[in-house]
Motif scaffolding. Structure first.
Motif, mmCIF file in Angstrom:
data_model
loop_
_atom_site.group_PDB
_atom_site.id
_atom_site.type_symbol
_atom_site.label_atom_id
_atom_site.label_comp_id
_atom_site.label_asym_id
_atom_site.label_seq_id
_atom_site.Cartn_x
_atom_site.Cartn_y
_atom_site.Cartn_z
ATOM 1 N N ASP A 165 0.809 -1.225 0.000
ATOM 2 C CA ASP A 165 0.000 0.000 0.000
ATOM 3 C C ASP A 165 0.842 1.274 0.000
ATOM 4 O O ASP A 165 0.339 2.357 0.303
ATOM 5 C CB ASP A 165 -0.955 0.002 1.214
ATOM 6 C CG ASP A 165 -2.236 -0.754 0.896
ATOM 7 O OD1 ASP A 165 -2.443 -1.110 -0.281
ATOM 8 O OD2 ASP A 165 -3.039 -0.982 1.828
ATOM 9 N N LYS A 216 -0.376 4.509 -1.457
ATOM 10 C CA LYS A 216 -1.422 5.300 -0.790
ATOM 11 C C LYS A 216 -0.896 6.629 -0.248
ATOM 12 O O LYS A 216 -1.676 7.534 0.013
ATOM 13 C CB LYS A 216 -2.062 4.501 0.349
ATOM 14 C CG LYS A 216 -3.040 3.456 -0.154
ATOM 15 C CD LYS A 216 -3.860 2.883 0.968
ATOM 16 C CE LYS A 216 -4.787 1.803 0.438
ATOM 17 N NZ LYS A 216 -5.419 1.053 1.506
ATOM 18 N N HIS A 268 -3.571 3.243 -6.370
ATOM 19 C CA HIS A 268 -2.442 3.074 -5.440
ATOM 20 C C HIS A 268 -1.484 1.922 -5.777
ATOM 21 O O HIS A 268 -0.277 2.065 -5.556
ATOM 22 C CB HIS A 268 -2.893 3.062 -3.963
ATOM 23 C CG HIS A 268 -3.423 1.773 -3.467
ATOM 24 N ND1 HIS A 268 -4.754 1.484 -3.412
ATOM 25 C CD2 HIS A 268 -2.792 0.664 -2.990
ATOM 26 C CE1 HIS A 268 -4.930 0.277 -2.922
ATOM 27 N NE2 HIS A 268 -3.749 -0.251 -2.653
HETATM 28 FE FE LIG Z 1 -3.917 -2.028 -1.328
#
Ligand SMILES: [Fe+2]
Length: 407
Positions: free
Chosen positions: A173, A176, A201
């Motif tokens: 992630d 993000k 993302h």
């Molecule tokens: Fe994710």
């Protein structure tokens, strides 16, 4: 003797498997229910020795459904500080540098060596974050930890590949951080435009890290493909069967951590609810074999070989049949023994439930045609099925069964 009656299932821990200086989020008890350690009290080498001398090698804790947490605090806290440093560096410099890579690698090395140093009988993993804007740090570590357990269980990755998968999971992630804070920390569900932003993302994370020299393609693939789905309806609608396994593992771990984390707009799901929801996503979102590994791993860890579902729970099979769990299979939780008693039938627009004359006993380890599709969680449907079974005087023994608290 001052003892406490714990009206919940107790989970046994072998003292040999506890590293000194571990703290637990719940108290520890002797087999008689005497409190040996307060919650969050550190279990030092000296205390382990004293307990062992007086009570032997087994201690117990009684987690509530929502509790999941034993990991040496110092390992988690170190990982947390390091993760904050990695992600904040990338935010400030807009680059994922060699130094960021090294720091990430250290986190993974520590997690892997901690997991390798212990038997996983009673390990529980994830910590609760203090505030929602810390979500990304905790989520990164938790998804890394869960993926590390999966990789260990599957034994299909070797040597450096293991580290790459876990690193990919940990950084999945990363993209993000490019999101507007108002989206990342939005205390409500995302609207359609925001969802489109969110879907960038994996690509953003990949872009941040791709130019780093010598980066293993497994890390990049894991980041880029971790939101693809079994039904090809993922973020980028890629054909699932052509994708590598590592992002598919991460997708399951990601969902588990997301579900068990409270959101501003909903409570956290309990671990057993989260596992049921994951089972119910087989063949839609996730691959059956990977879910099976995850369920068998987590179901056992969370509940000491008791399944996350119980005798008497209702399920739907791939055949459209409705059944009741007659015996949980602790060795393979996706394959319990079942009593099949009804089937969904469609005529035109209408779906109805046809009850069999007599229930059929099925062992999912032996029956190759039937597979578990859904564990029924909807209380109204459960009540309706129970009432119908009572009316038909079918399987009544199971309906009045009580689950022992303390075994
Ligand atoms: Fe994710």
């Amino acid at each position: 003797m001052n003892t406490e009656n714990i009206n919940r299932k107790k989970v046994e821990i072998d003292l040999d498997y506890i590293m000194p200086d571990t703290s637990f989020i719940y108290p520890l008890y002797s087999s008689e229910g005497e409190k040996l350690l307060n919650e969050r009290e550190v279990l030092t080498q000296g205390k382990i020795k004293t307990i062992r001398e007086k009570y032997g090698n087994k201690v117990y804790y009684a987690p509530t459904e929502k509790d999941i947490g034993v990991i040496p605090s110092y390992v988690y806290d170190k990982a947390l500080n390091q993760t904050k440093s990695v992600l904040n560096d990338v935010i400030i410099t807009n680059k994922f540098t060699r130094d960021s890579y090294k720091k990430s690698e250290q986190v993974i090395d520590e997690i892997l060596s901690d997991l390798n140093s212990r038997e996983l009988t009673a390990i529980n993993l994830l910590k609760n974050m203090k505030s929602f804007d810390e979500y990304l740090y905790f989520h990164s570590i938790n998804v890394g930890l869960l993926s590390a357990l999966m990789v260990k269980k599957r034994r299909t990755y070797k040597g450096n590949e293991i580290k790459s998968v876990v690193l990919g999971a940990y950084l999945s992630d990363l993209g993000k951080i490019k999101l507007d804070k108002s989206i990342l920390y939005k205390p409500d569900r995302l609207n359609e435009d925001e969802q489109l932003e969110m879907k960038l993302h994996p690509q953003e994370g990949y872009n941040i890290i791709k130019s780093l020299e010598g980066i293993d393609p497994i890390v990049l693939q894991t980041i880029l493909f971790h939101h693809e789905r079994f039904d090809d309806e993922g973020y980028y609608s890629l054909p699932y069967e052509t994708l590598p396994t590592s992002p598919k593992i991460v997708a399951i771990c990601d969902m588990y951590d997301a579900l068990t984390t409270p959101k501003p707009y909903r409570q956290a799901y309990s671990p057993s609810e989260a596992l049921k929801l994951i089972v119910n996503s087989v063949d839609k979102q996730f691959d059956r074999e990977l879910v099976s590994d995850f369920i068998n791993l987590m179901g056992a860890l969370l509940n000491n070989s008791q399944a996350f579902y119980r005798k008497g729970d209702f399920c739907i099979l791939n055949t459209g049949e409705i059944c009741l769990v007659s015996e949980v299979n602790a060795r393979d939780m996706m394959k319990p023994r079942m009593m099949v008693f009804a089937k969904f039938e469609e005529s035109g627009q209408k779906t109805s439930l046809r009850f069999y004359q007599h229930p059929i006993e099925v062992d999912l380890t032996k029956d190759m045609n039937r597979k578990l599709s859904t564990i029924i969680m909807h209380q109204k449907l459960i009540d309706a099925i129970r009432n119908k079974l009572k009316e038909k005087r079918m399987l009544v023994d199971y309906l009045y069964m009580t689950i022992p608290d303390w075994h």
